[in-house]
Write a protein that holds these residues in place. Structure first.
Motif: not given
Length: 114
Positions: A62-88
């Motif tokens: 939001l601070a950089t002009g974007g939006e992050l829906p929860h499904p996109a957050f989960v997809a990013i975490c999975e792509e990076l190998g991060a646990a979505p319940h913890r984050g990046v």
């Protein structure tokens, strides 16, 4: 540069010097990208746990002009190998900016800290 039968040749010493200059510039840019990514991470890791959870990464978006829906957050975490319940982690945020191509640390830094 010398010419021989209509073709131009670059002296090996010149080529090596150009390669060294390019490598120094690449490393300087990589160090600057890491510094900015780390500063962004520190700004948005509100709870100080070493992870950007959904709410924290969403705030960055939001601070950089974007939006992050929860499904996109989960997809990013999975792509990076991060646990979505913890984050990046801090290193994964840098990966997002560099290897994954998910943003521009220099642009985001300027938006956040200017």
């Amino acid at each position: 540069i010398s010419e021989s039968e209509g073709a131009q040749f670059v002296e090996p010493e010149v080529t090596r010097e150009q390669q060294v200059i390019a490598e120094v510039a690449r490393r300087r840019d990589a160090a600057e990208t890491k510094r900015k990514s780390d500063a962004i991470f520190d700004r948005f890791d509100a709870d100080g746990d070493g992870y950007l959870n959904f709410d924290e990464l969403r705030a960055l978006g939001l601070a950089t002009g974007g939006e992050l829906p929860h499904p996109a957050f989960v997809a990013i975490c999975e792509e990076l190998g991060a646990a979505p319940h913890r984050g990046v982690t801090k290193s994964l945020l840098l990966t997002m900016y560099t290897d994954a191509g998910l943003g521009d640390a220099h642009r985001d830094y300027n938006l956040i800290f200017s």
